[in-house]
Design an enzyme around this catalytic site. Structure first.
Site, PDB file in Angstrom:
ATOM      1  N   ASN A  10       8.161  -4.345  -3.862  1.00 49.18           N
ATOM      2  CA  ASN A  10       6.443  -4.636  -4.367  1.00 49.18           C
ATOM      3  C   ASN A  10       6.512  -4.092  -6.001  1.00 49.18           C
ATOM      4  O   ASN A  10       7.114  -2.907  -6.204  1.00 49.18           O
ATOM      5  CB  ASN A  10       5.355  -3.763  -3.963  1.00 49.18           C
ATOM      6  N   LYS A  12       4.184  -3.428  -7.919  1.00 53.21           N
ATOM      7  CA  LYS A  12       3.125  -2.526  -8.749  1.00 53.21           C
ATOM      8  C   LYS A  12       2.495  -3.230  -9.475  1.00 53.21           C
ATOM      9  O   LYS A  12       2.702  -3.896 -10.177  1.00 53.21           O
ATOM     10  CB  LYS A  12       3.072  -0.889  -7.854  1.00 53.21           C
ATOM     11  N   HIS A  93      -2.501  -2.053   0.677  1.00 51.71           N
ATOM     12  CA  HIS A  93      -1.553  -1.109   0.984  1.00 51.71           C
ATOM     13  C   HIS A  93      -1.905  -0.807   0.817  1.00 51.71           C
ATOM     14  O   HIS A  93      -3.137  -0.304   0.093  1.00 51.71           O
ATOM     15  CB  HIS A  93      -1.195  -1.449  -0.746  1.00 51.71           C
ATOM     16  N   GLU A  95      -2.251   2.400  -1.625  1.00 50.80           N
ATOM     17  CA  GLU A  95      -2.861   2.323  -2.728  1.00 50.80           C
ATOM     18  C   GLU A  95      -4.113   2.004  -3.278  1.00 50.80           C
ATOM     19  O   GLU A  95      -5.047   2.491  -3.732  1.00 50.80           O
ATOM     20  CB  GLU A  95      -1.525   2.161  -3.688  1.00 50.80           C
ATOM     21  N   GLU A 163       4.257   1.944   6.144  1.00 51.19           N
ATOM     22  CA  GLU A 163       4.368   3.438   5.193  1.00 51.19           C
ATOM     23  C   GLU A 163       3.490   4.644   5.105  1.00 51.19           C
ATOM     24  O   GLU A 163       2.148   4.492   4.733  1.00 51.19           O
ATOM     25  CB  GLU A 163       4.029   2.080   4.135  1.00 51.19           C
ATOM     26  N   GLY A 169       6.792   6.220  -3.010  1.00 55.94           N
ATOM     27  CA  GLY A 169       7.199   7.520  -4.469  1.00 55.94           C
ATOM     28  C   GLY A 169       7.884   8.568  -4.175  1.00 55.94           C
ATOM     29  O   GLY A 169       7.919   8.972  -5.785  1.00 55.94           O
ATOM     30  N   SER A 208      10.072   5.145   0.219  1.00 61.86           N
ATOM     31  CA  SER A 208      11.222   5.704  -0.734  1.00 61.86           C
ATOM     32  C   SER A 208      12.818   4.824   0.097  1.00 61.86           C
ATOM     33  O   SER A 208      13.743   5.969  -0.216  1.00 61.86           O
ATOM     34  CB  SER A 208      11.323   6.715  -0.419  1.00 61.86           C
TER      35      SER A 208
END
Ligand code: PEP
Length: 249
Positions: A10, A12, A93, A95, A163, A169, A208
């Site tokens: 991904n 992003k 996702h 985010e 996730e 991250g 991660s």
């Protein structure tokens, strides 16, 4: 059931036409490790160019609208993504759930749109750190699955990515025991939602994943692959993860 592993990158809101140069080595690694499925999900603007530069590599997208067309300024439909050559779509996702306030119902509708248009929907779920600390991680993820999973889907159409929000991250990952507990709970929930088709839906771990932890995470039961953010941006980092998955396949 042992399922074919999927390693999906991904990107992003990263990447450029120049960054597509990474794809040649990623495609070569995918070819060398044919027991594993490999995909890269770049920003919308790079999808067609990515497909053109490496036709043998699976390219996906990071979101789609729930409708096939209409008055939705700035949005992209699964029909458009299909035309651009995307074979998979990440939906829900964390985010987007946080930044665009996407609800489970919207994620469900987006997953339906992707599947309706012949794409694999990768539905993301995961708890926040506060939810895990409160002992609610499994219940939160089960609730997201209840709200987000299209009930007629099977393993050819649907992938789930677990996730944990606090692992994305950050360089932090859950323990192997916590990953095993969550993936087992997700499998049980998928079977309760989809019947026997739930046994064929791949469950990716994301958060991660790096070359040095990929093998450990990918050898956990019911971890059927990885969704990789930062480490998918370069072939130098992503290729060892593909190789790690192949070693566990
Ligand atoms: C992601 O955002 O899907 C992700 C897994 O990111 P990272 O690998 O950078 O934690």
């Amino acid at each position: 059931m042992v399922l074919r592993k999927l390693v999906a990158g991904n990107w992003k809101m990263n990447g450029s036409l120049a960054a597509l140069g990474e794809l040649a080595a990623i495609r070569e690694a995918a070819d060398r490790n044919a027991s594993v499925d490999v995909a890269i999900c770049p920003p919308f603007t790079l999808i067609a160019a990515a497909v053109a530069s490496q036709p043998g590599l699976t390219i996906g997208a990071q979101d789609c609208h729930a409708d096939d067309k209409g008055a939705h300024t700035g949005c992209i439909s699964a029909v458009m993504l299909r035309e651009a050559g995307a074979k998979m779509v990440i939906v829900g996702h964390s985010e987007r759930r946080a930044d665009q306030h996407e609800t489970d119902a919207e994620v469900h509708a987006k997953a339906e749109a992707a599947i309706r248009n012949g794409q694999i929907a990768i539905v993301c779920v995961g708890e926040t750190e506060a939810e895990r600390d409160a002992g609610r991680a499994v219940a939160i993820v089960e609730g997201q699955l209840d709200g987000s999973i299209p009930r007629a889907a099977d393993g050819a159409q649907l992938v789930v990515a677990y996730e944990p929000v606090w692992a994305i991250g950050t360089g932090r990952t859950p323990s192997v025991a916590d990953v095993a507990e969550m993936h087992a709970a997700i499998r049980t929930k998928l079977v309760s939602l989809l019947g026997s088709a739930g046994t064929g839906v791949r469950i990716l771990y994301g958060g991660s994943v790096k070359p040095d932890n990929a093998r450990e995470l990918l050898s956990v039961a019911d971890v059927d692959g990885a969704l990789v953010g930062g480490a998918s941006l370069t072939a130098a980092q992503f290729v060892p993860i593909i190789e790690g998955a192949a070693a566990c396949a």
